[in-house]
Design an enzyme around this catalytic site. Structure first.
Site, PDB file in Angstrom:
ATOM      1  N   GLY A 174     124.146  48.008  -9.546  1.00  0.00           N
ATOM      2  CA  GLY A 174     124.370  47.791  -8.130  1.00  0.00           C
ATOM      3  C   GLY A 174     124.550  46.340  -7.752  1.00  0.00           C
ATOM      4  O   GLY A 174     125.383  46.003  -6.901  1.00  0.00           O
ATOM      5  N   THR A 175     123.762  45.458  -8.347  1.00  0.00           N
ATOM      6  CA  THR A 175     123.853  44.044  -7.989  1.00  0.00           C
ATOM      7  C   THR A 175     125.222  43.478  -8.343  1.00  0.00           C
ATOM      8  O   THR A 175     125.844  42.769  -7.534  1.00  0.00           O
ATOM      9  CB  THR A 175     122.740  43.243  -8.681  1.00  0.00           C
ATOM     10  OG1 THR A 175     121.476  43.645  -8.143  1.00  0.00           O
ATOM     11  CG2 THR A 175     122.915  41.754  -8.451  1.00  0.00           C
ATOM     12  N   ASN A 182     116.414  50.835   1.540  1.00  0.00           N
ATOM     13  CA  ASN A 182     115.608  51.166   0.372  1.00  0.00           C
ATOM     14  C   ASN A 182     114.122  51.228   0.670  1.00  0.00           C
ATOM     15  O   ASN A 182     113.359  51.906  -0.020  1.00  0.00           O
ATOM     16  CB  ASN A 182     115.857  50.145  -0.745  1.00  0.00           C
ATOM     17  CG  ASN A 182     115.696  48.712  -0.269  1.00  0.00           C
ATOM     18  OD1 ASN A 182     116.391  48.276   0.646  1.00  0.00           O
ATOM     19  ND2 ASN A 182     114.804  47.970  -0.894  1.00  0.00           N
ATOM     20  N   GLN A 226     120.933  53.574  -2.610  1.00  0.00           N
ATOM     21  CA  GLN A 226     119.792  54.451  -2.341  1.00  0.00           C
ATOM     22  C   GLN A 226     120.199  55.827  -1.834  1.00  0.00           C
ATOM     23  O   GLN A 226     119.446  56.788  -1.987  1.00  0.00           O
ATOM     24  CB  GLN A 226     118.855  53.797  -1.319  1.00  0.00           C
ATOM     25  CG  GLN A 226     118.012  52.677  -1.889  1.00  0.00           C
ATOM     26  CD  GLN A 226     117.022  53.148  -2.932  1.00  0.00           C
ATOM     27  OE1 GLN A 226     116.757  54.346  -3.092  1.00  0.00           O
ATOM     28  NE2 GLN A 226     116.464  52.204  -3.679  1.00  0.00           N
ATOM     29  N   HIS A 286     120.665  53.514 -12.036  1.00  0.00           N
ATOM     30  CA  HIS A 286     119.245  53.786 -12.267  1.00  0.00           C
ATOM     31  C   HIS A 286     118.526  54.319 -11.032  1.00  0.00           C
ATOM     32  O   HIS A 286     117.353  54.668 -11.108  1.00  0.00           O
ATOM     33  CB  HIS A 286     118.539  52.543 -12.820  1.00  0.00           C
ATOM     34  CG  HIS A 286     118.192  51.511 -11.800  1.00  0.00           C
ATOM     35  ND1 HIS A 286     116.906  51.327 -11.354  1.00  0.00           N
ATOM     36  CD2 HIS A 286     118.958  50.606 -11.161  1.00  0.00           C
ATOM     37  CE1 HIS A 286     116.898  50.334 -10.476  1.00  0.00           C
ATOM     38  NE2 HIS A 286     118.122  49.888 -10.341  1.00  0.00           N
ATOM     39  N   THR A 308     134.427  44.933 -23.226  1.00  0.00           N
ATOM     40  CA  THR A 308     134.433  46.286 -23.789  1.00  0.00           C
ATOM     41  C   THR A 308     133.487  47.186 -23.019  1.00  0.00           C
ATOM     42  O   THR A 308     132.340  46.834 -22.760  1.00  0.00           O
ATOM     43  CB  THR A 308     134.011  46.240 -25.269  1.00  0.00           C
ATOM     44  OG1 THR A 308     134.891  45.370 -25.968  1.00  0.00           O
ATOM     45  CG2 THR A 308     134.055  47.622 -25.887  1.00  0.00           C
ATOM     46  N   CYS A 317      99.974  39.394  -1.360  1.00  0.00           N
ATOM     47  CA  CYS A 317      98.923  38.433  -1.036  1.00  0.00           C
ATOM     48  C   CYS A 317      99.002  37.253  -1.998  1.00  0.00           C
ATOM     49  O   CYS A 317      98.929  37.432  -3.218  1.00  0.00           O
ATOM     50  CB  CYS A 317      97.548  39.101  -1.118  1.00  0.00           C
ATOM     51  SG  CYS A 317      96.200  38.059  -0.530  1.00  0.00           S
TER      52      CYS A 317
END
Length: 384
Positions: free
Chosen positions: A70-71, A154, A182, A204, A240, A327
């Protein structure tokens, strides 16, 4: 046993996908560019997979470009358009419009283009996480190259009014890129119905392996390649082809198309069961984030009031879920998505995202509620 409720982060690889991949790692190892029998077999695998991806989104096979995920697909969409517009010369449209709740792949790719003279305009969302269409209309009064929006968020699962945004974008002469990472496999995705000129697919998130994805590029749209070399993928992405993973993505897309009519309502029922049982157990100590109706069937984002989401999940190792809070050195940072929605920081810091999958059961939901509710009550008692 750990109950996995983080399917928006990544999915397991479906058994049928594994079965398609494994033989191609050994006996089916040919290079699709080779002219002998080994190459012919590999080419046939790629052709079949491309057809399956296209069928899932209502496209033609020639409009599908395989990528590493996706990126890369989103980077290729935005940077490829920008470079192509620059190559064309003349008074190119130099504006890119995004929303405030986009994935970092979109936001950072757009910001990178600012270094090359492009302007990025960011559109806000309402309290439910829905795009402000009036603000989009105003932003497009300035000539715009592309509007890039996610189909479903997402974190909250909120579904965006993509078809309406696409109509507005096209009316102003802008192209529409849709990040469907998503939404694909959870709701219907059709490029014509959405008005998508480009569309990102992440394997994925769809029960295929990590490291494979695709970009839909509507016929006639020119992108400057990001990866230069030989003429694979119609000279749009050199290198490839990853034949085993491409085969896996094809099978994953076929499964998504076949299973969607049964899995979507089942997941929605389980999501609603999770919400109602959390409310029964915790009352006002749990609030929902995102749109209550227009959202993915598998996603529930809630805040546990008086808790810090990261601390809550750390205390319940039996549950695998995600939180938008973190945190650091005694300070709590909240999700930029919830911040853009105007969620109060005291509420946002308690956010947890539960995302369900095909194998999630009622027993999983009930056990998750039992563990989470007990810990929230313990945390509340400890602060009393």
């Amino acid at each position: 046993m750990v109950i996995y409720l983080d399917y928006n982060a990544t999915t397991p690889v479906a058994d049928e996908v594994v079965q398609a991949i494994v033989p191609l790692l050994s006996v089916g190892f040919g290079n699709p560019s080779s002219q002998h029998a080994y190459g012919a077999r590999a080419r046939a695998v790629v052709v079949e997979a491309r057809d399956e991806v296209a069928r899932l989104i209502g496209a033609t096979a020639a409009e599908v470009v395989f990528t590493s995920g996706g990126t890369e697909s989103t980077n290729y969409a935005l940077k490829g358009l920008a470079l192509a517009a620059t190559d064309a010369g003349g008074p190119a449209r130099r504006r890119i419009v995004v929303s405030a709740i986009e994935h970092p792949a979109t936001l950072e790719a757009a910001r990178a283009l600012e270094r090359f003279g492009f302007e990025v305009a960011t559109i806000g969302v309402d309290a439910g996480g829905t795009l402000d269409l009036e603000a989009l209309e105003r932003a497009l009064r300035t000539p715009t190259l592309v509007v890039s929006l996610m189909h479903a968020n997402n974190e909250t699962g909120t579904l965006q009014p993509i078809a309406e945004a696409g109509e507005i974008s096209h009316r102003h002469g802008a192209l529409m890129h849709v990040d469907a990472s998503q939404s694909l496999g959870k709701v219907s995705v059709d490029v014509d119905e959405l008005g998508a000129d480009l569309l990102t697919i992440a394997g994925h998130k769809l029960y295929a392996p990590k490291g494979i994805g695709a970009l839909y590029v509507r016929a006639g749209i020119v992108l400057h390649p990001l990866i230069h070399g030989a003429s694979q993928e119609g000279a749009r992405r050199a290198g490839t082809e990853n034949v085993p993973y491409i085969a896996g993505l094809g099978v994953a897309c076929r499964l998504a198309r076949e299973l969607l009519p049964s899995t979507a309502p089942r997941m929605a029922a389980l999501r609603d069961r999770l919400w109602s049982r959390l409310r029964d157990a915790l009352g006002e100590r749990v609030v929902m984030n995102g749109h209550p109706q227009r959202r993915l069937p598998n996603t529930l984002n809630v805040s546990f009031v008086g808790c810090i989401g990261a601390e809550l999940l750390a205390a319940v190792p039996q549950i695998a879920a995600s939180t938008g809070s973190a945190c650091h050195d005694g300070r709590v940072s909240i999700s930029p998505v919830l911040a853009a929605m105007g969620v109060h920081p005291d509420v946002a810091c308690g956010a947890v995202r539960f995302s369900l999958g095909r194998t999630t059961t009622e027993a999983d939901i009930d056990m998750a509620v039992e563990h989470i509710a007990a810990q929230v009550i313990r945390m509340g008692s400890g602060r009393a």
